[in-house]
Design an enzyme around this catalytic site. Structure first.
Site, short mmCIF file in Angstrom:
data_model
loop_
_atom_site.label_atom_id
_atom_site.label_comp_id
_atom_site.label_asym_id
_atom_site.label_seq_id
_atom_site.Cartn_x
_atom_site.Cartn_y
_atom_site.Cartn_z
N TYR A 1 0.64 -1.28 -0.16
CA TYR A 1 -0.17 0.00 -0.18
C TYR A 1 0.87 1.21 -0.02
O TYR A 1 0.67 2.37 -0.88
CB TYR A 1 -0.82 -0.15 1.33
CG TYR A 1 -1.66 1.14 1.61
CD1 TYR A 1 -2.72 1.64 0.79
CD2 TYR A 1 -1.41 2.21 2.56
CE1 TYR A 1 -3.76 2.29 0.90
CE2 TYR A 1 -2.29 3.36 2.86
CZ TYR A 1 -3.52 3.40 1.95
OH TYR A 1 -4.21 4.51 2.13
N LYS B 1 1.10 4.21 -2.81
CA LYS B 1 0.91 5.51 -2.48
C LYS B 1 1.95 6.65 -2.85
O LYS B 1 1.62 7.67 -3.21
CB LYS B 1 0.48 5.72 -1.18
CG LYS B 1 -1.01 5.01 -0.90
CD LYS B 1 -2.27 5.78 -1.51
CE LYS B 1 -3.56 5.19 -1.17
NZ LYS B 1 -4.72 5.73 -2.23
#
Length: 303
Positions: free
Chosen positions: A173, A177
């Site tokens: 993640y 990002k």
């Protein structure tokens, strides 16, 4: 409806808008006068398919309040699905002014336990999902610009503190990002010639992805203000989607509760220049000097 419709007449796509922050964005844009395409495939927290249709529920809320909205169920990380999403906005409402990339899910695990499929799935929906929709939206806006029609378009991407500072247990993640942050900078430079601004937010709010971290009890006792309410994030996103934000591009905003900050990314540090190739054995004190003179880094979440 808002008494100041700063997005009146604008046509907006919000991805991942069936729940949480995306839902709050869709409702806020509609309240500000925009016509909204509410995109959500209706998956579970980990991206698994479900029979739920939260996008239509949000559309029903908007219509009940007097706004205009349609549901879209395309997978934003699918090349043709992203194209279809953009075309739906154009075909339904006659154009597109704002793209808000928000869709995503998590499969958290320590790196030593992270599977290839868990890496691929999270990077796909977050990073490719941002690229694919931006690519097709920008193609539409470029065509409008080349045809001599004025373009005043906006892209608002969604990064995270996990991407800006790192987060233990979220390597997939956080990497996605961080990639979105870099993609935002590149797109802001490339798209400017067509009348498109590109900015990003790093929000902190209570959603399905963060509900175990941000408990519902985080409410200021003196005011009743819920600092983790997803709706706190949306006013800045609506402003960034409005005509008023025309001079702002390539920026990363951290948003939490009533706080807004401009995040400062990687910057060139002061170098130590030998004027020739270094010998590895000489570099110990050089690196120590660089670290001693540098601004201390932000702590990694969970470390």
């Amino acid at each position: 409806m808002s008494d100041r419709l700063i997005c009146a007449g604008r046509i907006v796509i919000v991805t991942g808008a069936g729940r949480g922050i995306g839902r709050a964005h869709a409702l806020a844009f509609a309240a500000a006068g925009a016509r909204v395409v509410v995109n959500d495939v209706g998956t579970a927290l980990d991206g698994a398919p479900t029979s739920e249709t939260p996008a239509q529920q949000v559309v029903d809320e908007i219509v009940a309040a007097g706004g205009e909205a349609v549901a879209n169920y395309d997978d934003v990380a699918d090349w043709n699905g992203a194209r279809t999403l953009i075309r739906q906005a154009v075909d339904t409402f006659g154009g597109l002014d704002v793209l808000v990339n928000n869709a995503g899910f998590v499969r958290d695990r320590m790196l030593v336990n992270l599977g290839e499929d868990e890496w691929d799935a999270v990077v796909r929906v977050h990073l490719k999902g941002h690229f694919a929709t931006m690519r097709h939206a920008a193609e539409y806006w470029r065509g409008e610009s080349k045809a001599g029609r004025a373009v005043d378009a906006r892209v608002i991407n969604t990064s995270s503190g996990a991407g800006l500072q790192g987060s233990v247990g979220q390597g997939n993640y956080g990497a996605a990002k961080a990639g979105i942050a870099g993609l935002t900078l590149t797109a802001s430079a490339e798209f400017a010639r067509y009348g498109i601004t590109v900015n990003a937010i790093a929000p902190a709010a209570r959603t399905r992805m963060t509900e175990t971290v941000f408990a519902a009890t985080m409410v200021a006792p003196d005011s009743g203000f819920d600092a983790m309410d997803p709706a706190n994030i949306s006013p800045l996103v609506v402003w960034l989607g409005s005509a008023e934000s025309a001079g702002v591009t390539g920026a990363m905003f951290e948003v939490e509760g009533g706080k807004i900050a401009l995040a400062q990314g990687w910057r060139h540090g002061l170098p130590v220049d030998r004027g020739a190739r270094w010998d590895a054995a000489e570099l110990g004190p050089v690196v120590k000097e660089l670290l001693d003179n540098a601004t201390p880094p932000e702590p990694i979440y969970g470390a």
